[in-house]
Design a protein around this motif. Structure first.
Motif, short mmCIF file in Angstrom:
data_model
loop_
_atom_site.label_atom_id
_atom_site.label_comp_id
_atom_site.label_asym_id
_atom_site.label_seq_id
_atom_site.Cartn_x
_atom_site.Cartn_y
_atom_site.Cartn_z
N VAL A 44 0.84 -1.20 0.00
CA VAL A 44 0.00 0.00 0.00
C VAL A 44 0.88 1.25 0.00
N LYS A 45 1.93 1.24 0.81
CA LYS A 45 2.85 2.39 0.84
C LYS A 45 3.45 2.63 -0.55
N ASP A 46 3.88 1.55 -1.22
CA ASP A 46 4.45 1.68 -2.56
C ASP A 46 3.43 2.27 -3.54
N LEU A 47 2.22 1.77 -3.46
CA LEU A 47 1.15 2.25 -4.34
C LEU A 47 0.93 3.75 -4.14
N LEU A 48 0.89 4.18 -2.88
CA LEU A 48 0.59 5.58 -2.60
C LEU A 48 1.75 6.53 -2.92
N LYS A 49 2.96 5.99 -3.09
CA LYS A 49 4.09 6.83 -3.51
C LYS A 49 3.80 7.49 -4.84
N GLU A 50 3.02 6.80 -5.68
CA GLU A 50 2.69 7.33 -7.00
C GLU A 50 1.62 8.41 -6.94
N LEU A 51 0.98 8.54 -5.78
CA LEU A 51 -0.14 9.47 -5.62
C LEU A 51 0.16 10.41 -4.46
N PRO A 77 -6.99 -6.51 7.25
CA PRO A 77 -6.83 -5.06 7.15
C PRO A 77 -8.04 -4.41 6.49
N ALA A 78 -8.28 -3.18 6.89
CA ALA A 78 -9.32 -2.36 6.25
C ALA A 78 -8.62 -1.14 5.66
N LEU A 79 -8.92 -0.86 4.41
CA LEU A 79 -8.30 0.26 3.70
C LEU A 79 -9.41 1.20 3.29
N LEU A 80 -9.33 2.44 3.71
CA LEU A 80 -10.39 3.40 3.43
C LEU A 80 -9.81 4.67 2.85
N LEU A 81 -10.41 5.13 1.76
CA LEU A 81 -9.98 6.38 1.14
C LEU A 81 -11.08 7.41 1.35
N PHE A 82 -10.67 8.57 1.89
CA PHE A 82 -11.60 9.67 2.12
C PHE A 82 -11.22 10.84 1.22
N VAL A 83 -12.23 11.48 0.63
CA VAL A 83 -12.03 12.70 -0.13
C VAL A 83 -12.89 13.77 0.53
N ASP A 84 -12.24 14.82 1.00
CA ASP A 84 -12.93 15.90 1.71
C ASP A 84 -13.82 15.36 2.83
N GLY A 85 -13.30 14.41 3.57
CA GLY A 85 -14.01 13.90 4.73
C GLY A 85 -15.06 12.83 4.45
N LYS A 86 -15.28 12.51 3.18
CA LYS A 86 -16.28 11.49 2.83
C LYS A 86 -15.58 10.21 2.39
N PHE A 94 -9.01 -9.45 2.03
CA PHE A 94 -8.21 -9.90 0.89
C PHE A 94 -8.28 -8.84 -0.20
N VAL A 95 -7.23 -8.06 -0.29
CA VAL A 95 -7.21 -6.92 -1.19
C VAL A 95 -6.42 -7.26 -2.44
N GLN A 96 -7.05 -7.06 -3.59
CA GLN A 96 -6.39 -7.29 -4.87
C GLN A 96 -5.69 -5.98 -5.24
N MET A 97 -4.36 -5.97 -5.16
CA MET A 97 -3.62 -4.71 -5.30
C MET A 97 -3.83 -4.02 -6.65
N GLN A 98 -3.88 -4.79 -7.73
CA GLN A 98 -4.07 -4.17 -9.05
C GLN A 98 -5.42 -3.46 -9.13
N ILE A 104 -8.16 3.58 -6.87
CA ILE A 104 -7.60 4.78 -6.23
C ILE A 104 -7.13 5.78 -7.29
N SER A 105 -6.49 5.27 -8.34
CA SER A 105 -5.99 6.16 -9.41
C SER A 105 -7.13 6.91 -10.07
N LYS A 106 -8.25 6.23 -10.27
CA LYS A 106 -9.42 6.86 -10.90
C LYS A 106 -9.94 8.01 -10.03
N VAL A 107 -10.10 7.74 -8.74
CA VAL A 107 -10.56 8.77 -7.80
C VAL A 107 -9.55 9.92 -7.76
N TYR A 108 -8.28 9.57 -7.68
CA TYR A 108 -7.20 10.55 -7.60
C TYR A 108 -7.23 11.49 -8.81
N GLN A 109 -7.35 10.91 -10.00
CA GLN A 109 -7.38 11.72 -11.23
C GLN A 109 -8.56 12.68 -11.23
N MET A 110 -9.73 12.20 -10.78
CA MET A 110 -10.92 13.06 -10.74
C MET A 110 -10.70 14.23 -9.77
#
Length: 116
Positions: A44-51, A77-86, A94-98, A104-110
């Motif tokens: 997850v840390k590696d993935l987020l380095k790109e973002l 593990p639980a992984l949660l992404l928040f944008v502006d508090g939401k 079981f998280v599929q990294m790809q 995450i990339s799609k949300v990030y780009q938007m």
């Protein structure tokens, strides 16, 4: 540009403050004796380095037991992404990294496109 330092959150108050202070905040919730949690975190840390605009916060649910109720977390593990508090994205156990990377990339780009 901020470095990708992971912030350890040790109370419900610090978690809520973290989400409020970072427009893009990613919470990684684990437990001490969870081997999946320990294996997944470096990926997850590696993935987020790109973002670089996403701030990573880590919560050990053994230390902050009320986090499970506050965020409705039933497994780690639980992984949660928040944008502006939401909460925008949630993955658990079981998280599929790809697939996670693509979501995450799609949300990030938007978000990045909207703020330009």
């Amino acid at each position: 540009m901020k470095g990708k330092a992971m912030i350890t959150l040790t109370s419900l108050t610090s978690v809520e403050k973290f989400i409020d202070e970072h427009p893009l905040s990613f919470l990684y919730v684990s437990r001490t004796n969870c081997s999946v949690c320990h294996a997944l975190l470096p990926q997850v840390k590696d993935l987020l380095k790109e973002l670089p605009l996403i701030q990573l916060g880590h919560i050990n649910a053994d230390d902050v037991e009320e986090i499970a109720g506050r965020l409705s977390i039933f497994t780690v593990p639980a992984l949660l992404l928040f944008v502006d508090g939401k909460e925008i994205l949630r993955e658990a156990r079981f998280v599929q990294m790809q697939a996670l990377h693509e979501k995450i990339s799609k949300v990030y780009q938007m978000v990045v496109t909207e703020s330009e």
